[in-house]
Design an enzyme around this catalytic site. Sequence first.
Site, short mmCIF file in Angstrom:
data_model
loop_
_atom_site.label_atom_id
_atom_site.label_comp_id
_atom_site.label_asym_id
_atom_site.label_seq_id
_atom_site.Cartn_x
_atom_site.Cartn_y
_atom_site.Cartn_z
N SER B 78 0.80 -1.23 0.00
CA SER B 78 0.00 0.00 0.00
C SER B 78 0.84 1.28 0.00
O SER B 78 0.32 2.36 -0.21
CB SER B 78 -0.98 0.01 1.18
OG SER B 78 -0.33 0.44 2.34
N LYS B 115 1.56 4.50 7.02
CA LYS B 115 0.66 5.39 6.26
C LYS B 115 1.26 6.79 6.24
O LYS B 115 2.15 7.11 7.02
CB LYS B 115 -0.72 5.47 6.96
CG LYS B 115 -1.52 4.18 6.97
CD LYS B 115 -2.27 3.98 5.66
CE LYS B 115 -3.09 2.70 5.68
NZ LYS B 115 -2.53 1.56 5.03
#
Lengths: 427, 157
Positions: B78, B115
């Site tokens: 991701s 993230k």
Amino acid sequence: MPIVLIDANNFYVSCERVFRPDLEGKPVVVLSNNDGCVVARSAEVKALGIAMGVPWFQIKKLAQKEGIIALSSNYTLYADMSQRMMTILSDFSPIQEVYSIDECFLDLQGFAPEQCRQIGQTARQRIRQWLGLPVGVGIAPTKTLAKLANHLAKKQPKYAGVCVWEEIPEQKQAKILQQLPVTEVWGIGRQWGKRLQDIGILTVWDLQNADPRPMRQRFSILMERMIRELRGESCIAMEEVAPPKQEIQSSRSFGRPVKTIEELGEAISLYIVRATSKLRRQNSVAAALRVYIRTNPFQNHLPQYQAARTVVLSQASQDTRIFLHAGKLALTQMYREGFAYAKAGVHLLEISSAQSVQADLFGDMEAKKRANQLMATLDQINARFGRNVLQPGVAGLQETRSWEMKRGNKSPAYTTQWKELARVKVE
Amino acid sequence: MHNPTNVFPSGTNRELTATAPQALRGSFRRTFFPLMISRIAAGFPSPADDYVEKQIDLNTHLIQHKEATFILRVSGWSMRDVGIFDGDEIIVDRAITPSDGKIVVAAINGELTVKRLRRVGESVHLLAENPDFPVIVLKEGEELCIWGVVTRVLHSV
């Protein structure tokens, strides 16, 4: 001279939680070597009334019911986190005494109580942020009082982890001491606690108000010092360098019962290898070796046997081979067939500095020099390529050592092994 | 003429003036001194001696706060578009305060993940760097635990 005592809350459990956030808020215990006893408990486990040191098998049922997560001890991880913590804290004072794996004293000479509070809060916050570990901070004029203040910082939420003894009003101090049992005083164990109880000293307050001189006669000079320290008079100095250990031991429980003398010999040899390498690391020599073996006392339906032998060397040494020879001698003398041995251990005794060794009248200086070189080379190779890469053959091969202890649920060496790094899911 | 700022009578050693107080310990604990590589000889010294520098040390280059730095291994894709790939190692510095725009390790539902941290108005967003993955928007009352700030990726090619 304000002294600060900083120690981590439930250190082992907290270290595990840094890399396993899912363990946060859950009841967690860490078990001793061979998954024997509880050596660390999270707050949730303490609340269930599980005591420190209880054998795991005794609480297994309760643990299942309460959903307690049990982890094997991961000393590699704890040692690394400890070292980081101590280095961070050393920035707060040039005088630091590392007292145990998870606590240290700092000397904040010359700072006012208010400044000490700020330093304590900064230190606490920094350990929390940099390492993810919760710590408690106690600040007081003496080490003994700093220990008590630290106890308050942890137990009473209103201090928010930092308790400055001198900021507590005197009347309140008295009240606190009247409620604390005397065994909370640093250095008072169960034995002294009982003897103090016999003469009517039950609380810390009672002890603080006891007359130090007769107490010294009745107990020892240590007792007098404790009383004076409780009164704010500093008697226990900071020890910045840990004194060399006077006794070195290596012992483990086996992963399964061991019956043959060959396997016992392998285990004892391995422990001797470990203990003598510790001995050389602190540059000491030992003059005697004690070896013991025993069966499992919890399995009292099986025949029980335990024995110990001490071998005195003709001259203090740090040569692994000499101790291996002595260990073999001790074992052949005490080994009995027909028992299921559960544990063995070795102690190195009569330890002194390697520099002060007297020359042996009959010794061969050349051989001794060669022995020293051999041991130094062995240590260097193991330091470079990993512990136990090179060792005497009598200690057996790692692959075939089926008696080694169980560490069924050990977490990875997150911070010291590339192969075992903590994983982050990036999904 | 008398000079009021000079406390030392003329003739005393000026070098003795006090210097600023300095922390006894701090980030200066490790110091490297360059070694002179050639042996001292009666002839000419090596012309390279003047140019000797310390060797390149990856630790000092990659790690700012030694005690607060951890290395973690990534699994998943991701964060592909900022060059963090499956199997890479990331260097995480917990001494850096997380702020808007930083790539962070965060604990979400008991699991560590990577993230990009974004402040959008009053709320906090955790962005993936790969369009195949959704944005996590923190609702009010939801607790966000930032584990540390990612400073480097170690990627073998």
